[in-house]
Design an enzyme around this catalytic site. Structure first.
Site, PDB file in Angstrom:
ATOM      1  N   HIS A 265       0.910  -1.175  -0.064  1.00 50.58           N
ATOM      2  CA  HIS A 265       0.004   0.152  -0.062  1.00 50.58           C
ATOM      3  C   HIS A 265       0.882   1.224   0.047  1.00 50.58           C
ATOM      4  O   HIS A 265       0.908   2.163  -0.933  1.00 50.58           O
ATOM      5  CB  HIS A 265      -0.987   0.107   1.042  1.00 50.58           C
ATOM      6  CG  HIS A 265      -2.243  -1.208   1.194  1.00 50.58           C
ATOM      7  ND1 HIS A 265      -2.699  -1.352   0.068  1.00 50.58           N
ATOM      8  CD2 HIS A 265      -2.175  -2.153   2.017  1.00 50.58           C
ATOM      9  CE1 HIS A 265      -3.567  -2.236   0.182  1.00 50.58           C
ATOM     10  NE2 HIS A 265      -3.103  -2.855   1.423  1.00 50.58           N
ATOM     11  N   ASP A 316      -4.722  -7.912  -3.919  1.00 50.90           N
ATOM     12  CA  ASP A 316      -5.053  -7.659  -2.463  1.00 50.90           C
ATOM     13  C   ASP A 316      -6.542  -8.197  -2.267  1.00 50.90           C
ATOM     14  O   ASP A 316      -6.548  -9.424  -2.096  1.00 50.90           O
ATOM     15  CB  ASP A 316      -5.270  -6.204  -2.027  1.00 50.90           C
ATOM     16  CG  ASP A 316      -5.283  -6.028  -0.787  1.00 50.90           C
ATOM     17  OD1 ASP A 316      -5.261  -6.861   0.056  1.00 50.90           O
ATOM     18  OD2 ASP A 316      -5.390  -4.692  -0.162  1.00 50.90           O
TER      19      ASP A 316
HETATM   20 ZN   LIG Z   1      -3.509  -6.889   2.204  1.00 53.24          ZN
END
Ligand SMILES: [Zn+2]
Length: 435
Positions: A265, A316
């Site tokens: 991220h 993800d």
């Molecule tokens: Zn994750």
């Protein structure tokens, strides 16, 4: 195993008539270009090195199309915990096989599965690594390359014990997790050329400060290590309040930053954070469709890239399983932030999607001598792609234009009806509904 590619896209160039020879493990042992198609080779029309999904939680796929009414990352997480609470090894084997099949058909040829649903719901261990073996079985059944990033998870937040729904994620202590990790590594060793092991620390929320360096020190230096980093402002605020440091500065202080580390991220960073990540040679894994879906924000991908941080992408939470859309969303975010076009060049996007993602997973670059024979074949004559330059396919194609993937020299079959049925069945059974 031999695969011949009429037009091979690599390094921003188009090469004609490339023949790959692979050994029994699916590793490229010879490559020649400018040759006509031999009779004994699988022939692809337009192909590129396969895409690496550097960050996945396979079971999050269950939430697709069920969480879109309202809320935030934190309310989405409540629903995710409910799904996690119902997984069993058998159900996860079936479900993950379907999710990994969806990925392979979409053009992801390898996946880093960030795995933390280890134990029974009350936290007692399954015998014989049942959940982890279920994931390895699933990858082999789907034919996808798996790096199982077995994840340390100790706390429910900074200074907080695990909540009831987090008990099955819990490692107990660093020593107990390391013992389990090494046993799992021995169990997976030599099982299949498709499956290898890596490690992850869940986040600075779930791994207390005093556990960070001990965990890193107990892992072999060759093993890739991943961690969620600064996905939400609340995580940064809690970390600064508890330690007087940003999450990145905390990892630096505890010796976690290194070239084998991938930070996932990296959305809410300071300029000093970016410098620290670049100086340490880490990779940043962006998950643009997830970050958009969860309302996380747009991270400084270009600043990181320009500072020298390697960039990779991942799906993800699997609300979208499409490497081309992931790359396009990465570039779209940069354009929206900067009011400029062409922030990442198409050649850079190919590299981010493929070689740099493989490196983040500790894998050699695909479709290169000594690397795995992993390729994605893209149809350049569909309604989306016709008329465009081949090099710019990341800006035009979607997973619907992926014709075939080759993983370890083998063509992975693409039967989307079967995969859809399997997804429907396993998601219904996860939520206790009729299929
Ligand atoms: Zn994750």
């Amino acid at each position: 195993m031999r695969v011949w590619v009429d037009r091979m896209l690599r390094g921003g160039e188009v090469m004609r008539g490339v023949l790959f020879d692979a050994d029994a493990t699916g590793t490229v042992v010879a490559e020649t270009s400018g040759v006509p198609r031999p009779d004994d080779a699988v022939a692809l029309q337009v192909a590129a090195p396969g895409f690496a999904n550097a960050h996945s939680h396979a079971f999050h796929r269950a939430l697709r199309g069920r969480t879109h009414e309202s809320g935030s990352f934190w309310t989405w997480r409540e629903l995710m915990y409910r799904a996690a609470g119902r997984l069993t090894p058998d159900l996860y084997r079936e479900f993950a096989t379907a999710v990994f099949s969806e990925m392979a058909a979409a053009g992801w040829t390898s996946v880093g599965e960030f795995h933390y649903v280890h134990h029974r719901p009350d936290g007692t261990p399954y015998p014989d690594h049942a959940m982890e073996i279920a994931l390895a079985d699933a990858a082999e059944a789907a034919g996808i390359r798996l790096v199982l990033l077995d994840t340390l998870y100790l706390a429910g937040g900074i200074g907080r014990p695990l909540a009831a729904e987090q008990l099955r994620f819990g490692g107990g202590s660093v020593d107990r997790w390391l013992e389990r990790w090494h046993a799992l590594r021995a169990e997976l060793d030599g099982r299949s050329p498709l499956v290898t092991i890596g490690a992850a620390l869940h986040s600075v929320r779930a791994v207390p400060r005093d556990a960070l360096s001990a965990a890193v020190g107990g892992l072999p230096a060759s093993v890739p290590l991943h961690i969620h980093l600064s996905e939400q402002p609340a995580e940064n605020d809690a970390c600064v309040a508890a330690h007087g440091l940003t999450p990145t500065a905390l990892l630096a202080a505890e010796g976690v930053l290194s070239p084998r580390l991938s930070v996932v991220h990296a959305t809410h960073l300071t300029e000093a954070d970016i410098r620290m990540l670049a100086d340490a040679g880490v990779t940043a894994v962006f998950c643009p469709t997830t970050e958009a879906d969860l309302g996380d924000g747009i991270g400084p991908a270009l600043e990181l890239h320009d500072a020298g941080v390697r960039i990779a992408v991942g799906s993800d939470q699997n609300a979208v399983v499409d490497p081309l859309l992931e790359l396009r969303a990465l570039e779209a975010g940069e354009r929206m932030r900067s009011l400029r076009r062409g922030r990442f060049t198409p050649a850079q996007l190919w590299r981010i999607g493929s070689d740099d993602g493989y490196a983040a997973l500790g894998l050699p670059a695909p479709a290169r001598l000594g690397g795995p024979l992993d390729l994605v074949e893209i149809d350049a004559r569909t309604v989306r792609t016709a008329g465009g330059a081949l090099e710019q396919l990341p800006l035009t194609a979607t997973a619907s234009d992926v014709r075939r993937t080759v993983i370890g020299g083998r063509v992975v079959s693409r039967d989307s009806d079967d995969t859809a049925d399997a997804l429907q069945r396993s998601i219904a059974s996860l939520f206790g509904e009729a299929p």
